[in-house]
Design a protein around this motif. Sequence first.
Motif, PDB file in Angstrom:
ATOM      1  N   SER A 190       2.227 -51.389   0.249  1.00  0.00           N
ATOM      2  CA  SER A 190       1.645 -52.030   1.431  1.00  0.00           C
ATOM      3  C   SER A 190       0.145 -51.856   1.562  1.00  0.00           C
ATOM      4  O   SER A 190      -0.502 -52.583   2.328  1.00  0.00           O
ATOM      5  N   THR A 215      12.222 -58.622   9.457  1.00  0.00           N
ATOM      6  CA  THR A 215      11.156 -57.662   9.713  1.00  0.00           C
ATOM      7  C   THR A 215       9.917 -57.949   8.869  1.00  0.00           C
ATOM      8  O   THR A 215      10.010 -58.516   7.783  1.00  0.00           O
ATOM      9  N   TRP A 268       5.890 -56.953   7.098  1.00  0.00           N
ATOM     10  CA  TRP A 268       5.418 -56.043   6.063  1.00  0.00           C
ATOM     11  C   TRP A 268       4.507 -54.934   6.579  1.00  0.00           C
ATOM     12  O   TRP A 268       4.294 -53.939   5.896  1.00  0.00           O
ATOM     13  N   PRO A 284       7.148 -51.793   7.937  1.00  0.00           N
ATOM     14  CA  PRO A 284       8.511 -52.235   7.607  1.00  0.00           C
ATOM     15  C   PRO A 284       9.594 -51.222   7.936  1.00  0.00           C
ATOM     16  O   PRO A 284      10.727 -51.616   8.220  1.00  0.00           O
ATOM     17  N   SER A 311      12.093 -52.024  11.155  1.00  0.00           N
ATOM     18  CA  SER A 311      13.491 -52.239  10.769  1.00  0.00           C
ATOM     19  C   SER A 311      14.415 -51.249  11.466  1.00  0.00           C
ATOM     20  O   SER A 311      15.473 -51.621  11.987  1.00  0.00           O
ATOM     21  N   PRO A 366      13.711 -57.985   4.849  1.00  0.00           N
ATOM     22  CA  PRO A 366      12.313 -57.584   4.972  1.00  0.00           C
ATOM     23  C   PRO A 366      11.387 -58.630   4.371  1.00  0.00           C
ATOM     24  O   PRO A 366      11.814 -59.550   3.672  1.00  0.00           O
TER      25      PRO A 366
END
Length: 467
Positions: free
Chosen positions: A73, A128, A130, A133, A137, A155
């Motif tokens: 990420s 959900t 990024w 996450p 979630s 996701p």
Amino acid sequence: MIARENPARIAEIVGTVVAATPGDVDRIVRWADGEQRAWAARPIADRLTVITEAAARIESAIEELAELLARESGKVVGDCRGEIGFAVRYLRWVVEHAPAAYADRDTDDERGRIVEQRRPFGVVAAITPWNAPIILSVLKIGPALAAGNAVVVKPSPLAPLTIDRVVALFDAPIRAVHGGPETGAALVGHELVRKVAFTGGAAGGRAVAALAGDRLTPTVMELGGNDPAVFLDDATFAGDVMDRLVMASFATSGQVCMAAKRLYVPLARLAEFVSSYREAAGRVLRTGDPLSAGVTMGPVISAAAQRAARALAPPDAIPLGTFDADPATGYFVRPSLVVAPDPDSPLVAGEQFAPIVPVLGYTSEDQVLAWANAGELGLGASVWSADEGRAFAFARRFEAGFTFVNTHNRTGMSLRAPFGGVKRSGWGREYAAEGLAEYVQTCVIHAPAAFRPGAEPGGGPSAYPAH
């Protein structure tokens, strides 16, 4: 197959997941539906034990998971560790509060007997984003499973790896499916999905709402915000205040729905504010590889996000902090402050989701309130003042789901306080009892007094309350 690159080192592939076809989605939803009834039939104590065990597994793997999340990420590894730790604490909070939230309410009095049951929907689809996450979630997974639902998580393909591992740590009817809009459409539109929980952008929200509406599937949504931070004329610009404000704007490279995205300061104090803000950024803001010690801001999520951020920054944008990064080898963007832009510019009027922050000077509280409430996004806000009572009075006039006072960051969020949005920002009520309630439906068993055994004949319609 979905391959996820490292936004800080774009030549590095962090990992892959299998992209689900509509047929795969159908098979997984049908499996979840088949497992859900047995799961719901288990005593709630059993379900909560499963959630407790999952929380312990996540906690024991937190270092490995945090590094993986940082690599996929671009979020600073310390922030990833904090996100996963908060997810663990939230799961334990669900375990503590679910028994009361999901218990039957049994009333037996002179009017008769009513039992209000809190029953699961069935299969819940969790869509959900990024940028956070794991917590975004788990905010859906925890209460949904505790209530007796099965869960299918989809996701974002920009951060599929860590949540895929987290889902596998639950010994419960939960699975993840991966892919883009086609996968999401197959999931939301499935005939056996009984509830949709979505966090994301407005475009995705509209698509989800259209699909869910076609089947009359209930939804819970939180869509984002363009959060204003308003400094009243008695506010202090002391070091720790500005340090917190800078990080409230630039955490996760500004890619947070509840970041401080628009700063409003009395015009007479604008120069003072800018000077203090730049000094604070010099102290706390260092851009670089998210796995490196001392780094507080990493890259943005993608090449598209990098291009969009660059387009928002005018030539006179003020660069901030220390920049130890190469935009040619990673999706890095120099964090910047833009002083006195056009209030109608995209940087101010839209949710920039980038490390480019505007500051505007105002001349009256009515003017700044109108500016702060402008637009269709109403997730959050903050107000800063030396007088807390004055700050609360001003905050009551915000069109926002939640308002911070003298801070603007996630560490100020309590599990006691729900948040959501007004206008078109969505009505998510996660983090609190309202979030638990989203995953059950009330079913009533009613024996009116007039028709119970032993009641005097002729009660009939008089048993019903007058309206």
